[in-house]
Design a protein around this motif. Structure first.
Motif, PDB file in Angstrom:
ATOM      1  N   HIS A  56      77.518 -36.453  -1.467  1.00 46.95           N
ATOM      2  CA  HIS A  56      77.427 -35.055  -1.899  1.00 46.95           C
ATOM      3  C   HIS A  56      78.266 -34.148  -1.011  1.00 46.95           C
ATOM      4  N   ILE A  72      64.770 -31.461  -6.108  1.00 43.92           N
ATOM      5  CA  ILE A  72      63.963 -31.823  -7.288  1.00 43.92           C
ATOM      6  C   ILE A  72      63.468 -33.280  -7.161  1.00 43.92           C
ATOM      7  N   PRO A  73      62.276 -33.551  -7.725  1.00 42.53           N
ATOM      8  CA  PRO A  73      61.813 -34.946  -7.664  1.00 42.53           C
ATOM      9  C   PRO A  73      62.606 -35.831  -8.625  1.00 42.53           C
ATOM     10  N   ARG A  74      62.980 -37.023  -8.168  1.00 37.03           N
ATOM     11  CA  ARG A  74      63.758 -37.936  -9.019  1.00 37.03           C
ATOM     12  C   ARG A  74      62.992 -39.246  -9.211  1.00 37.03           C
ATOM     13  N   ASP A 132      65.062 -35.149  -4.077  1.00 39.86           N
ATOM     14  CA  ASP A 132      66.486 -35.182  -3.769  1.00 39.86           C
ATOM     15  C   ASP A 132      66.749 -34.242  -2.585  1.00 39.86           C
ATOM     16  N   ILE A 146      69.364 -32.773  -1.627  1.00 36.90           N
ATOM     17  CA  ILE A 146      70.296 -31.663  -1.863  1.00 36.90           C
ATOM     18  C   ILE A 146      69.667 -30.602  -2.781  1.00 36.90           C
ATOM     19  N   THR A 147      69.176 -31.027  -3.945  1.00 40.86           N
ATOM     20  CA  THR A 147      68.657 -30.039  -4.906  1.00 40.86           C
ATOM     21  C   THR A 147      67.161 -29.776  -4.737  1.00 40.86           C
TER      22      THR A 147
END
Lengths: 163, 504
Positions: B451, B189-191, B184, B186-187
C-alpha cells in the motif's frame, strides 16, 4: 491394478485439496469486490496466486501419476498402514472434548478425555490411565491456574473450587 | 550504538530470572528432543502461551533455549533408539546407533554433546556479529525494500521447502490469504471476518501454529501401530570425553558448524538439510570412508555440530529482517508477537533490549546444554521409553489449554483444532506447513508495504524495479522461483548429459 488405484487416489486427494483452496481463494477474491480497492488489492492478488498454484498442483499430481504408472510399487506402498477409523475416532473425540469443556468444566472433561483416550488407544491399563490423567490434571492446575492465573471454566466443579 | 546494545543484552541475560529461564528452557528442550517423534517446533509452539506472563526478553530467551536444547536432545533418541528425536537428528543415527551397539553409547552421546556445544557456539558467535550489522542495514529500508525482502523470503521458503516447490509456494500463499483476515491496517474496515467479532483482530498467529504443528503430530503418533523397537537399555561408559579424544574432532566441528550456520541462514532449509550436508562433507574429507555408517565418530560429530549451528544461522534473517529461517524460528517470532513485538527491522532498534538479550541467551544456552547434557543425558534414557499413545493424548490436552490461554477464548480453541486438521491433511499430501506459517507472519508486512509503496509511486508498480535494492531482491526472488521449476531441472539434466557426452 493396485498401482492404478494408488495413482488415482494420489490425483483425487490433490484434486480435493485444490477444490478446498479454490473455494477459499474464491471467497477472498469475490468478497474483495465489496471493499474499497485499496483494502481488496492484496487479498485479491494472493487469491489469484492461490488459484494458479492450486491448478499447477493438480497438473503436477497428474504428471506424477502418469510417470509412476508402470513402475514397481515404491517403499511407501509397503509402509505400515494408517488406521483410518482410529484416526477419525481420535479426531472426533478431540472435537467432543473441546465441545464439553465449557459445559462440564475443564477439570472434569480433561481426566475423562484422557482416560477414555487411553482406553480407546489401548495405551495402558485402566488404573494407570486414571493415575496419569489425574497427575497430568494436577500439573495443568499448577501451571495454568496457580502460576498463569488462567480463568479456566470449572463447570461441575465450580462450587467445589469456590469453597 | 550496536556495541551499547550488545552490552545491554549481556547485562540483561545475566539477571537471575533470565538465566533461570535459559537453563529451564534448555533442559526442557533436551527432554522433549529425546522423545522420538516430538519436534522442537511443537515444543516451542506449546510453550508460547506459558511465556505470556514473563517479560518479553525472558520468555523469548526461554523459547530459543528450548530450540537449542532440543537439537541435542534429538540425538539421544537417535543414538539409543535408532529413531531421530527431531528430524534434524536423522543423520545422527547413521554412526550414533552403531557406536551404541558396540557398547559405546556413552561415548557416542559425549561426542554428540560436544559437537552440539561447538556447533551452537560457532553459530552464536555468527549471530552476535552478523545479525546486528545486517539489522543496521535493514533499518534503512523503506516500504519498497521491505516489500521486496518479504517477497524474497516467501519465494525462497516456498521454493526451497522439501518436496515440491509448487506445494511450498501454495502453502505460503494460503498463509498470506489467512493473514488478511481482520481489520485492514490502512482503511480500518474488517475483512473476511464472516461477521464474527472474534476474527476482527485477525487469526491469532500462535493459535494457528499450535494447531498446525501439534495436532498433526498427535495424530501421526497414533495413526500406525507401534512396532517393536530396537533399543539400547543402558549406558555403561562415560559421557564426558577426555580432551585427547575431542581434539581431532575439532576441524569437523568447525566445518560442520559453518555448514549449519549458512544452511540455517537460507530461509526454508533447516537442521534436517544441514545434518545430511555436514555428514556427506565429513565423509568426503575422511580417509576412512568405509567406516562411515559403522560407528565412525566423525560421522556422528558432523551432523550434530551442524544441526545446533542451524539455530543461530536461522535466527540471523529472523532477527535482522523479520524473515524466519525455519519453522522453529517462525514460532519464535510468534512468541515475540504475543508480546506485541512485530517482526521486521525494528527488532534491532525499538526492541533492542529484547533482541540483544535473545542473542546472548542463545550463546548462554550452549553452556547450559553442555552442563545439563553431562548431568541429565543418562536420565533421558527413561524419556525415550514413553509410549507414543501416551504422548499423543498429553499433546492434545496441552494444545487445548495452550490455545485457550492466549485470549481466554473457546473460539480460538476451535480455530486451533481447525488449523490442526488442515495441517494433518497438508502433511498427508506432503504440502509443507512452514511456508503457511511464514505467510501468516509476513502477510501484514507485505500488505502494508505494498500500500505504502503504491501511494509513494502514485499507483505505479515500476517503483519496485526502479529502486535498486528492491530490483536486486526481486531478481533473486525471480531466479529462486525459476530454479524450482521442472523446466529448469530438465534443462540442467540435459546440460549435464550433453557435458558427459562431450567429456566421456
Amino acid at each position: 491394478m493396485p498401482q492404478e488405484v494408488t495413482d488415482l487416489g494420489h490425483v483425487l486427494k490433490h484434486g480435493l485439496f485444490a477444490v478446498f483452496t479454490f473455494i477459499l481463494a474464491g471467497y477472498f477474491f469475490f468478497k474483495g469486490y465489496s471493499m474499497p480497492s485499496s483494502a481488496a488489492l492484496f487479498p485479491q492478488l494472493v487469491a489469484g496466486l492461490v488459484f494458479l498454484l492450486s491448478g499447477a498442483m493438480v497438473f503436477q499430481s497428474l504428471r506424477e501419476a502418469k510417470n509412476r504408472s508402470g513402475e514397481p510399487a515404491s517403499g511407501a506402498a509397503v509402509e505400515q498402514k494408517i488406521h483410518v477409523p482410529r484416526v477419525i475416532l481420535f479426531t472426533a473425540l478431540i472435537a467432543l472434548y473441546i465441545f464439553l469443556i465449557p459445559r462440564i468444566g475443564y477439570f472434569v472433561a480433561t481426566p475423562l478425555f484422557m482416560v477414555v483416550m487411553y482406553m480407546f488407544l489401548r495405551a495402558i491399563g485402566f488404573f494407570r490411565a486414571i493415575l496419569i490423567s489425574l497427575g497430568f490434571s494436577v500439573f495443568i492446575y499448577f501451571l495454568f491456574i496457580w502460576f498463569l492465573k488462567l480463568p479456566i471454566p470449572m463447570g461441575l466443579l465450580e462450587r467445589f473450587f469456590e469453597v | 550504538m550496536i556495541v551499547d546494545n550488545i552490552l545491554l543484552g549481556l547485562s540483561s541475560v545475566f539477571t537471575g530470572y533470565n538465566m533461570l529461564a535459559v537453563a529451564a528452557g534448555t533442559g526442557l528442550g533436551l527432554v522433549v528432543g529425546a522423545m522420538p517423534g516430538l519436534s522442537a517446533t511443537m515444543a516451542i509452539a506449546l510453550l508460547v502461551p506459558v511465556t505470556f506472563v514473563m517479560p518479553p526478553e525472558t520468555g523469548i530467551s526461554m523459547l530459543a533455549s528450548i530450540y537449542m536444547g532440543a537439537m541435542y536432545g534429538g540425538s539421544i533418541a537417535a543414538i539409543l533408539v535408532r529413531t531421530p528425536g527431531t528430524p534434524a537428528a536423522a543423520a545422527t543415527i547413521m554412526d550414533g546407533y552403531p557406536m551404541a551397539q558396540k557398547g559405546e553409547a556413552g561415548r557416542a552421546l559425549g561426542i554428540s554433546l560436544t559437537a552440539s556445544f561447538f556447533g551452537g557456539l560457532i553459530s552464536s558467535v555468527f549471530l552476535l556479529t552478523i545479525a546486528p550489522v545486517l539489522g543496521g542495514i535493514a533499518v534503512m529500508f523503506g516500504p519498497v525494500e521491505l516489500f521486496s525482502v518479504a517477497v524474497l523470503g516467501m519465494t525462497i521458503i516456498g521454493s526451497l521447502s522439501q518436496g515440491s516447490a509448487i506445494k511450498g509456494l501454495l502453502a505460503g500463499a494460503i498463509g498470506l490469504l489467512f493473514s488478511t483476515v481482520g481489520m485492514d491496517s490502512i482503511t480500518g474496515i474488517p475483512r473476511f471476518t464472516l461477521g464474527n467479532i472474534n476474527l476482527f483482530s485477525g487469526i491469532p498467529f500462535t493459535v494457528a501454529l499450535i494447531g498446525l504443528f501439534s495436532i498433526p503430530q498427535a495424530i501421526r503418533l497414533i495413526e500406525r501401530d507401534e512396532g517393536a523397537v530396537e533399543r539400547i537399555n543402558s549406558i555403561t561408559d562415560r559421557i564426558l570425553l577426555p580432551w585427547k579424544e575431542i581434539r581431532p574432532l575439532i576441524p569437523t566441528f568447525i566445518r560442520s558448524g559453518l555448514i549449519g550456520v549458512f544452511t540455517g541462514i537460507i530461509p526454508g532449509t533447516g537442521g534436517d538439510t544441514a545434518c545430511w550436508f555436514a555428514y556427506n562433507e565429513a565423509k568426503r574429507f575422511s580417509d576412512d570412508k568405509e567406516s562411515f555408517g559403522k560407528g565412525n565418530p566423525y560421522g556422528l560429530a558432523a551432523p550434530e555440530a551442524a544441526n545446533n549451528a542451524v539455530v543461530g544461522g536461522a535466527l540471523i534473517p529472523t532477527i535482522s529482517l523479520g524473515i524466519p529461517g525455519s519453522s522453529s524460528t517462525a514460532v519464535l517470532l510468534g512468541g515475540l508477537m504475543i508480546h506485541g513485538i512485530m517482526p521486521g527491522p525494528t527488532l534491532m532498534t525499538e526492541y533492542a533490549g529484547v533482541t540483544y538479550t535473545l542473542l546472548w541467551a542463545i550463546l548462554l544456552s550452549n553452556f547450559f546444554m553442555l552442563a545439563e547434557g553431562i548431568v541429565f543425558t543418562k536420565a533421558c534414557i527413561f524419556v525415550t521409553r514413553i509410549s507414543n499413545r501416551i504422548l499423543s493424548v498429553a499433546i492434545v490436552v496441552l494444545c487445548v489449554i495452550g490455545s485457550f490461554a492466549i485470549n481466554n477464548s473457546f473460539f480460538e480453541v476451535g480455530l486451533m483444532f481447525a488449523f490442526g486438521i488442515l495441517g494433518y491433511f497438508m502433511d498427508k499430501l506432503k504440502i509443507p506447513v512452514a511456508p503457511l506459517v511464514v505467510g501468516l507472519i509476513l502477510g501484514r508486512m507485505l500488505d502494508v508495504s505494498l500500500h505504502q509503496s503504491l501511494l509513494m509511486s502514485q499507483g505505479s508498480w515500476m517503483i519496485f524495479l526502479t529502486n535498486p535494492i528492491s530490483a536486486v531482491l526481486l531478481t533473486i526472488a525471480f531466479f529462486s522461483l525459476i530454479q524450482s521449476t521442472p523446466m529448469y531441472t530438465r534443462w540442467r539434466t540435459s546440460r549435464k548429459k550433453s557435458r558427459e557426452k562431450n567429456n566421456p
